[in-house]
Motif scaffolding. Structure first.
Motif, PDB file in Angstrom:
ATOM      1  N   PRO A 249      -1.961  -4.864   2.463  1.00  0.00           N
ATOM      2  CA  PRO A 249      -0.775  -4.295   2.144  1.00  0.00           C
ATOM      3  C   PRO A 249       0.602  -4.856   2.159  1.00  0.00           C
ATOM      4  O   PRO A 249       0.661  -5.582   2.923  1.00  0.00           O
ATOM      5  N   GLY A 250       1.624  -4.416   1.010  1.00  0.00           N
ATOM      6  CA  GLY A 250       2.598  -4.970   1.189  1.00  0.00           C
ATOM      7  C   GLY A 250       2.971  -6.216   0.277  1.00  0.00           C
ATOM      8  O   GLY A 250       4.135  -6.785   0.218  1.00  0.00           O
ATOM      9  N   ARG A 251       1.987  -6.886  -0.107  1.00  0.00           N
ATOM     10  CA  ARG A 251       1.940  -8.160  -0.864  1.00  0.00           C
ATOM     11  C   ARG A 251       1.767  -7.855  -2.419  1.00  0.00           C
ATOM     12  O   ARG A 251       0.690  -7.333  -2.780  1.00  0.00           O
ATOM     13  N   ARG A 371       7.851   0.752  -7.128  1.00  0.00           N
ATOM     14  CA  ARG A 371       7.081   1.845  -7.072  1.00  0.00           C
ATOM     15  C   ARG A 371       5.723   1.559  -6.454  1.00  0.00           C
ATOM     16  O   ARG A 371       4.837   2.793  -5.994  1.00  0.00           O
ATOM     17  N   VAL A 372       5.136   0.372  -6.821  1.00  0.00           N
ATOM     18  CA  VAL A 372       3.713   0.151  -6.454  1.00  0.00           C
ATOM     19  C   VAL A 372       3.727  -0.183  -4.774  1.00  0.00           C
ATOM     20  O   VAL A 372       2.589   0.127  -4.301  1.00  0.00           O
ATOM     21  N   LEU A 373       4.953  -0.621  -4.292  1.00  0.00           N
ATOM     22  CA  LEU A 373       4.985  -1.145  -2.975  1.00  0.00           C
ATOM     23  C   LEU A 373       5.062   0.388  -1.921  1.00  0.00           C
ATOM     24  O   LEU A 373       5.913   1.020  -2.323  1.00  0.00           O
ATOM     25  N   ASP A 374       4.612   0.185  -0.679  1.00  0.00           N
ATOM     26  CA  ASP A 374       4.763   1.139   0.242  1.00  0.00           C
ATOM     27  C   ASP A 374       6.335   1.073   0.472  1.00  0.00           C
ATOM     28  O   ASP A 374       6.978   0.080   0.487  1.00  0.00           O
ATOM     29  N   ALA A 375       6.863   2.091   1.040  1.00  0.00           N
ATOM     30  CA  ALA A 375       8.481   2.421   1.171  1.00  0.00           C
ATOM     31  C   ALA A 375       8.852   0.921   2.476  1.00  0.00           C
ATOM     32  O   ALA A 375       9.846   0.712   2.475  1.00  0.00           O
ATOM     33  N   ASP A 376       7.862   1.028   3.192  1.00  0.00           N
ATOM     34  CA  ASP A 376       8.403   0.153   4.458  1.00  0.00           C
ATOM     35  C   ASP A 376       7.798  -1.331   3.898  1.00  0.00           C
ATOM     36  O   ASP A 376       8.175  -2.388   4.922  1.00  0.00           O
ATOM     37  N   ALA A 377       7.639  -1.824   2.873  1.00  0.00           N
ATOM     38  CA  ALA A 377       7.190  -3.076   2.693  1.00  0.00           C
ATOM     39  C   ALA A 377       8.419  -4.139   2.507  1.00  0.00           C
ATOM     40  O   ALA A 377       9.591  -3.593   2.085  1.00  0.00           O
ATOM     41  N   ASP A 378       8.286  -5.253   2.881  1.00  0.00           N
ATOM     42  CA  ASP A 378       9.503  -6.125   2.865  1.00  0.00           C
ATOM     43  C   ASP A 378       9.811  -6.790   1.540  1.00  0.00           C
ATOM     44  O   ASP A 378       8.935  -7.151   0.710  1.00  0.00           O
ATOM     45  N   ALA A 379      11.208  -6.545   1.159  1.00  0.00           N
ATOM     46  CA  ALA A 379      11.663  -6.783  -0.099  1.00  0.00           C
ATOM     47  C   ALA A 379      11.612  -8.305  -0.287  1.00  0.00           C
ATOM     48  O   ALA A 379      11.729  -8.934  -1.512  1.00  0.00           O
ATOM     49  N   ARG A 405      13.112 -12.481  -6.391  1.00  0.00           N
ATOM     50  CA  ARG A 405      12.216 -12.648  -5.398  1.00  0.00           C
ATOM     51  C   ARG A 405      11.578 -13.975  -5.301  1.00  0.00           C
ATOM     52  O   ARG A 405      11.666 -14.812  -6.411  1.00  0.00           O
ATOM     53  N   PRO A 406      10.985 -14.572  -4.055  1.00  0.00           N
ATOM     54  CA  PRO A 406      10.250 -15.991  -4.262  1.00  0.00           C
ATOM     55  C   PRO A 406       8.829 -15.494  -5.061  1.00  0.00           C
ATOM     56  O   PRO A 406       8.465 -14.383  -5.044  1.00  0.00           O
ATOM     57  N   VAL A 407       8.450 -16.525  -5.476  1.00  0.00           N
ATOM     58  CA  VAL A 407       7.145 -16.453  -6.222  1.00  0.00           C
ATOM     59  C   VAL A 407       6.144 -17.449  -5.685  1.00  0.00           C
ATOM     60  O   VAL A 407       6.418 -18.560  -5.447  1.00  0.00           O
TER      61      VAL A 407
END
Ligand SMILES: Nc1ncnc2c1ncn2[C@@H]1O[C@H](COP(=O)(O)OP(=O)(O)O)[C@@H](O)[C@H]1O
Ligand SMILES: O=C(CO)[C@@H](O)[C@H](O)COP(=O)(O)O
Length: 475
Positions: A249-251, A371-379, A405-407
């Protein structure tokens, strides 16, 4: 190449444009052999399932004698496609694919009839797009009633191929969640919607649980796989790639292929009533919120071809904007739209227009990213960039510039087939498939740091979409 250590497994990606097969060392993840065979897709976005089977056999054959040592196999496939079979298991007609928008009127009616977008999101995790199988079945019943009446079994692309291997009608929760008749709330087929579209549940495959076997390879003339090899459940191609990356999760993942997709694994069941995010199940026991566009690499390649340009021959600047909706569009929901070019000046070059096409293709996916990431995901978590387009510099640089963002571009290239191989290895070794993929280090690859986000281009794309709304909705 070092000699393989472990048992060998086969992973298959039967996607829109081709079938890819990998023979993989289950111990190390080393790819021992590979094969690929193309598919034909008609202008109406239909494909012959029998051709997928022949492509599978051809791709396996290309892997050479080592394929006969495989102890387990699994098939990942393009999602949503409607495969209709007669009593002998032969296709009644070509499959209707995920990127066919002819079922847009049936889709609108179904959303309405069940009580609107909120009801769909709550019950099915998704407001169906025209990609969803249920809308295609409704179209078939209305437009080709004799084909619907002749249908004795309904399958998804990966189910069809798995069944030809095992002789048993099975599917998995990941791919089932893209049909529109499997409820993510109950994790069962939904009898009300099946009744509404006149489809008997008896025609549908059994939904297998995570880690269950679909069966074993039966003796089939011309199939280069050993009889008795284990067959895993298989899954949809995006779910297979998530497995292949050992995703946590979060990736976020951005996949650039015939479809553009952006997704992440989540432990929460998604339910987006705006319809931007499809609330799919993953191939394990979690969820895979995902947004998908119909126009990605093929749209860019078409525009490059129109100007006789190499796909890397982009030119920055120019102020031109392209909405590359050549096939209509799913994200945003504009099934009747066509491509749109605006901002043309005397100094606009073909290279500007090509770059603007990349920008337009990436924009919708990045809009859906949060929108696909959970609210607490690291930007600041890097985007994992996969799919055929990830090999291209112009694609990668467009994603960096428009995301800020980094890729990371995983070195492993066929992540759907690798995910299927990890599923086969998981079944064989009694391990979790995602853990197998993490052991294989499939997500590692060159990393590209974040650059400043190109807000000007993003604002121009947003304004063009709003300004052209009436035009884009015209039938
Ligand atoms: N070197 C490359 N650079 C940029 N794009 C590429 C490259 N090689 C292939 N592609 C793109 O990859 C696409 C196929 O991607 P793939 O993920 O295999 O598609 P699918 O899984 O939908 O069949 C092609 O349409 C092509 O535009
Ligand atoms: O419709 C979707 C996802 O919902 C597509 O992602 C299809 O699954 C086709 O995938 P590719 O052939 O482009 O990989």
């Amino acid at each position: 190449m070092a000699a393989p250590e472990g048992p060998l497994v086969v992973g298959v990606d039967s996607s829109t444009q081709s079938t890819k097969a990998l023979v993989v060392d289950a111990a190390t993840g080393q790819v021992v052999a590979r094969g690929q065979a193309p598919h034909t897709v008609s202008a109406d976005h239909e494909s012959d399932p029998e051709q997928w089977w022949r492509a599978l056999c051809a791709a396996l054959e290309q892997c050479g004698p080592v394929v006969h040592q495989a102890a387990a196999v699994s098939v990942g496939g393009q999602q949503h496609g409607l495969v209709t079979l007669d009593a002998e298991g032969r296709p009644v007609r070509p499959a209707l694919l995920w990127n066919d928008v002819r079922s847009a009127p049936q889709r609108d009616r179904l959303v309405e009839e069940l009580g609107g977008p909120e009801v769909w999101a709550e019950r099915f995790g998704s407001v169906p797009a025209t990609s969803f199988t249920v809308t295609k079945w409704a179209w078939l019943r209305e437009v080709e009633p004799e084909a619907a009446a002749a249908t004795r079994a309904v399958r998804l692309p990966h189910d069809y191929l798995t069944e030809r291997l095992t002789g048993r009608g099975t599917t998995d929760r990941g791919d089932a969640s893209g049909t529109g008749w499997w409820s993510t709330a109950t994790q069962e087929y939904d009898e009300e919607i099946l009744e509404k579209v006149g489809l008997s549940p008896d025609l549908l495959p059994r939904v297998l649980g995570h880690g269950e076997a679909a069966g074993t390879v039966r003796p089939v003339e011309g199939l280069p796989l050993p009889q008795g090899a284990l067959v895993a459940t298989g899954t949809g191609d995006n779910m297979a790639a998530a497995l292949g990356l050992g995703l946590r999760p979060g990736r976020p993942v951005l996949s650039l292929g015939t479809s553009g997709t952006v997704y992440a694994v989540s432990t929460h069941r998604p339910a987006d009533p705006t319809g931007t995010v499809a609330g799919f199940a993953d191939a394990r026991t979690d969820w895979l919120p995902l947004a998908c566009t119909l126009n990605c690499t093929l749209a860019v390649d078409r525009v490059a071809a129109l100007f006789g340009l190499d796909r890397e021959a982009v030119e920055a600047g120019g102020g031109v904007t392209v909405l590359p909706f050549l096939d209509g569009e799913r994200t945003p929901h504009l099934p009747y739209a066509s491509g749109l070019l605006t901002g043309l000046r005397h100094d606009t070059t073909p290279g500007h227009i090509l770059q603007a096409t990349y920008d337009g293709a990436v924009y919708a996916l990045l809009e859906a990213l949060e929108r696909v990431l959970d609210a607490d995901a690291d930007a600041d978590t890097p985007i994992l960039l996969i799919g055929g387009g990830a090999k291209g510099t112009a694609w990668r640089e467009t994603v960096r510039r428009l995301s800020g963002r980094p890729v990371v571009v995983p070195r492993a290239q066929e992540l759907v087939a690798l995910g299927a191989a990890a599923q086969a290895a998981g079944l064989l070794l009694g391990e979790d498939a995602a853990a197998v993929a993490r052991r294989w280090s499939t997500a590692e690859g060159p990393s590209y740091e974040a650059v400043e986000r190109d807000e000007e281009t993003l604002a121009r794309l947003s304004a063009t979409l709003t300004g052209a709304d009436t035009l884009l909705r015209q039938r």
